[in-house]
Scaffold this motif. Sequence first.
Motif, PDB file in Angstrom:
ATOM      1  N   ALA A 109      34.354  35.698  79.835  1.00 10.69           N
ATOM      2  CA  ALA A 109      35.477  36.241  80.590  1.00 10.69           C
ATOM      3  C   ALA A 109      35.658  35.628  81.961  1.00 10.69           C
ATOM      4  O   ALA A 109      34.690  35.374  82.684  1.00 10.69           O
ATOM      5  CB  ALA A 109      35.311  37.755  80.737  1.00 10.69           C
ATOM      6  N   ASP A 110      36.922  35.432  82.327  1.00  9.62           N
ATOM      7  CA  ASP A 110      37.285  35.284  83.732  1.00  9.62           C
ATOM      8  C   ASP A 110      37.329  36.661  84.372  1.00  9.62           C
ATOM      9  O   ASP A 110      36.787  36.868  85.452  1.00  9.62           O
ATOM     10  CB  ASP A 110      38.645  34.598  83.866  1.00  9.62           C
ATOM     11  CG  ASP A 110      38.598  33.150  83.424  1.00  9.62           C
ATOM     12  OD1 ASP A 110      37.811  32.386  84.011  1.00  9.62           O
ATOM     13  OD2 ASP A 110      39.337  32.782  82.494  1.00  9.62           O
ATOM     14  N   ARG A 111      38.007  37.609  83.690  1.00  5.47           N
ATOM     15  CA  ARG A 111      38.039  38.993  84.151  1.00  5.47           C
ATOM     16  C   ARG A 111      37.919  39.930  82.958  1.00  5.47           C
ATOM     17  O   ARG A 111      38.204  39.545  81.814  1.00  5.47           O
ATOM     18  CB  ARG A 111      39.336  39.299  84.913  1.00  5.47           C
ATOM     19  CG  ARG A 111      39.428  38.614  86.271  1.00  5.47           C
ATOM     20  CD  ARG A 111      40.649  39.092  87.051  1.00  5.47           C
ATOM     21  NE  ARG A 111      41.870  38.766  86.345  1.00  5.47           N
ATOM     22  CZ  ARG A 111      42.930  39.569  86.245  1.00  5.47           C
ATOM     23  NH1 ARG A 111      42.890  40.768  86.790  1.00  5.47           N
ATOM     24  NH2 ARG A 111      44.010  39.181  85.613  1.00  5.47           N
ATOM     25  N   VAL A 112      37.525  41.166  83.256  1.00  2.74           N
ATOM     26  CA  VAL A 112      37.283  42.173  82.223  1.00  2.74           C
ATOM     27  C   VAL A 112      37.967  43.469  82.635  1.00  2.74           C
ATOM     28  O   VAL A 112      37.922  43.870  83.802  1.00  2.74           O
ATOM     29  CB  VAL A 112      35.769  42.441  82.050  1.00  2.74           C
ATOM     30  CG1 VAL A 112      35.525  43.515  80.990  1.00  2.74           C
ATOM     31  CG2 VAL A 112      35.023  41.159  81.694  1.00  2.74           C
ATOM     32  N   ALA A 113      38.595  44.138  81.652  1.00  5.90           N
ATOM     33  CA  ALA A 113      39.090  45.496  81.842  1.00  5.90           C
ATOM     34  C   ALA A 113      38.260  46.424  80.965  1.00  5.90           C
ATOM     35  O   ALA A 113      38.104  46.168  79.766  1.00  5.90           O
ATOM     36  CB  ALA A 113      40.566  45.600  81.462  1.00  5.90           C
ATOM     37  N   ASP A 121      27.534  41.462  76.954  1.00  5.71           N
ATOM     38  CA  ASP A 121      26.924  40.131  77.006  1.00  5.71           C
ATOM     39  C   ASP A 121      27.925  39.064  76.571  1.00  5.71           C
ATOM     40  O   ASP A 121      27.966  37.961  77.130  1.00  5.71           O
ATOM     41  CB  ASP A 121      25.682  40.080  76.109  1.00  5.71           C
ATOM     42  CG  ASP A 121      24.482  40.785  76.732  1.00  5.71           C
ATOM     43  OD1 ASP A 121      24.442  40.891  77.975  1.00  5.71           O
ATOM     44  OD2 ASP A 121      23.604  41.238  75.990  1.00  5.71           O
ATOM     45  N   GLU A 122      28.738  39.391  75.572  1.00  2.00           N
ATOM     46  CA  GLU A 122      29.784  38.463  75.142  1.00  2.00           C
ATOM     47  C   GLU A 122      30.815  38.283  76.248  1.00  2.00           C
ATOM     48  O   GLU A 122      31.265  37.160  76.526  1.00  2.00           O
ATOM     49  CB  GLU A 122      30.456  38.994  73.873  1.00  2.00           C
ATOM     50  CG  GLU A 122      31.469  38.053  73.261  1.00  2.00           C
ATOM     51  CD  GLU A 122      31.784  38.438  71.830  1.00  2.00           C
ATOM     52  OE1 GLU A 122      31.381  37.697  70.904  1.00  2.00           O
ATOM     53  OE2 GLU A 122      32.441  39.475  71.611  1.00  2.00           O
ATOM     54  N   GLU A 134      47.909  32.753  83.542  1.00  2.24           N
ATOM     55  CA  GLU A 134      47.937  31.566  82.688  1.00  2.24           C
ATOM     56  C   GLU A 134      46.574  30.875  82.696  1.00  2.24           C
ATOM     57  O   GLU A 134      45.973  30.658  83.747  1.00  2.24           O
ATOM     58  CB  GLU A 134      49.012  30.609  83.181  1.00  2.24           C
ATOM     59  CG  GLU A 134      49.313  29.475  82.224  1.00  2.24           C
ATOM     60  CD  GLU A 134      50.554  28.706  82.636  1.00  2.24           C
ATOM     61  OE1 GLU A 134      51.323  28.306  81.754  1.00  2.24           O
ATOM     62  OE2 GLU A 134      50.754  28.512  83.856  1.00  2.24           O
ATOM     63  N   GLY A 135      46.076  30.556  81.509  1.00  2.52           N
ATOM     64  CA  GLY A 135      44.804  29.860  81.380  1.00  2.52           C
ATOM     65  C   GLY A 135      43.576  30.736  81.516  1.00  2.52           C
ATOM     66  O   GLY A 135      42.454  30.230  81.516  1.00  2.52           O
ATOM     67  N   GLU A 136      43.767  32.043  81.589  1.00  2.00           N
ATOM     68  CA  GLU A 136      42.665  32.980  81.816  1.00  2.00           C
ATOM     69  C   GLU A 136      42.146  33.537  80.497  1.00  2.00           C
ATOM     70  O   GLU A 136      42.910  33.766  79.555  1.00  2.00           O
ATOM     71  CB  GLU A 136      43.173  34.134  82.698  1.00  2.00           C
ATOM     72  CG  GLU A 136      42.141  35.204  83.019  1.00  2.00           C
ATOM     73  CD  GLU A 136      42.697  36.288  83.929  1.00  2.00           C
ATOM     74  OE1 GLU A 136      41.902  36.870  84.677  1.00  2.00           O
ATOM     75  OE2 GLU A 136      43.911  36.561  83.896  1.00  2.00           O
ATOM     76  N   ILE A 137      40.827  33.756  80.418  1.00  2.46           N
ATOM     77  CA  ILE A 137      40.256  34.563  79.344  1.00  2.46           C
ATOM     78  C   ILE A 137      40.093  35.976  79.898  1.00  2.46           C
ATOM     79  O   ILE A 137      39.248  36.233  80.750  1.00  2.46           O
ATOM     80  CB  ILE A 137      38.904  34.028  78.850  1.00  2.46           C
ATOM     81  CG1 ILE A 137      39.042  32.615  78.280  1.00  2.46           C
ATOM     82  CG2 ILE A 137      38.333  34.952  77.768  1.00  2.46           C
ATOM     83  CD1 ILE A 137      37.744  32.032  77.733  1.00  2.46           C
ATOM     84  N   ILE A 176      44.174  33.766  77.018  1.00  2.00           N
ATOM     85  CA  ILE A 176      43.502  34.501  75.946  1.00  2.00           C
ATOM     86  C   ILE A 176      43.288  35.947  76.343  1.00  2.00           C
ATOM     87  O   ILE A 176      42.790  36.239  77.430  1.00  2.00           O
ATOM     88  CB  ILE A 176      42.141  33.850  75.609  1.00  2.00           C
ATOM     89  CG1 ILE A 176      42.342  32.402  75.137  1.00  2.00           C
ATOM     90  CG2 ILE A 176      41.386  34.661  74.557  1.00  2.00           C
ATOM     91  CD1 ILE A 176      41.044  31.636  74.934  1.00  2.00           C
ATOM     92  N   VAL A 177      43.669  36.860  75.446  1.00  3.11           N
ATOM     93  CA  VAL A 177      43.306  38.270  75.561  1.00  3.11           C
ATOM     94  C   VAL A 177      42.322  38.546  74.437  1.00  3.11           C
ATOM     95  O   VAL A 177      42.658  38.402  73.255  1.00  3.11           O
ATOM     96  CB  VAL A 177      44.528  39.197  75.460  1.00  3.11           C
ATOM     97  CG1 VAL A 177      44.098  40.660  75.592  1.00  3.11           C
ATOM     98  CG2 VAL A 177      45.554  38.847  76.537  1.00  3.11           C
TER      99      VAL A 177
END
Length: 354
Positions: free
Chosen positions: A241-245, A235-236, A62-65, A227-228
């Motif tokens: 991002a909070d986290r990236v896959a 760079d974006e 919740e609340g994560e980008i 947000i997904v």
Amino acid sequence: MATMSKQASQRRVKLACRGLWKVFGPNAAHMLALHNHQPSQEELAGAGLVAAVRQADLTVHEGEIFIIMGLSGSGKSTLLRCLSRLVEPTAGQVEFDGRNLLAASEAEMIELRRHKMGMVFQNFALLPHLTVLENVAFPLAIQGVAKPERHKRAQEMVDLVGLNGREGFYPRELSGGQQQRVGIARSLAVGPELWFLDEPFSALDPLIRREMQDELIRLQTALRKTIVFITHDFDEAIRLADRVAIMKDGIIIQTGTPEELVTRPATDYVADFTRDVQRAKVVSAGGLMRPATAGISHAGTLARGDKVASFAAAVIGAGAPFAVLDAAGTILGEVTPEAVLDILAGADQRRTAA
């Protein structure tokens, strides 16, 4: 390999998928079942099937980008559409607030998308015969909201994205960046809990793209949406991002913070993917610090999350270590000028590669 920041792990899970597959071709679900949901690429190809998403596991808090990225054809957009069931998964689980979305009827999914999910795509998809205000109010009209209320809420969203004064304009009278703001306002009008953005800024020129990234950061600070976000631009991802896959050939290769992906890549592919990233923008004081030297006076202080780019000049100019502090002011460690110079020169990256 998946990693998770302590802050993210303490948040409530909003969206998750487990063992998710999307396979295109005849009898795909039967073929997966025959192979215990672990067919090889050769077995898929032999059956005339194409796997766009392969056994994907992810958790969004919740609340994560949460950014999903990869090269063209990696499966990232298909995965996003599976998470919202705009594309029907072949196998696996998708949960939203603990609810199994794959068990939901189409009517239930329509209601979820109308009331709890917002979507913004690369194609703005504005209705050309409607004004800005009418475009933003359109999803509320679909919900059956009375005209005075939907126009009131639409105006609030127009104001929120900085388009006050352009309510009566038509899409053709707006710049690309302004059109994208209308798309964002329209998706926010329903008050979504979960926001899907599929390369929303990739069609914009670099200056406007950066402005829209700034706008998203501002909106997220105010609204704290979950947000997904899909992009192919690291760079974006660093900025947002909070986290990236990171995906490749339909598989999630690694999940982590941008700093974790850059400094601790799980595979050669991830290392290559992040090789050209300006590490000073990603590496934090907490990631760079060493144990504090006893009995010395530090030249200054840093917060754990401060990025090297923001303090490099000060540390190098002082020629002495800076203390890294937690929120309570306790010294966690120190950052030396030599460590900063290593990051700027890429020496740490060369040592990792060796």
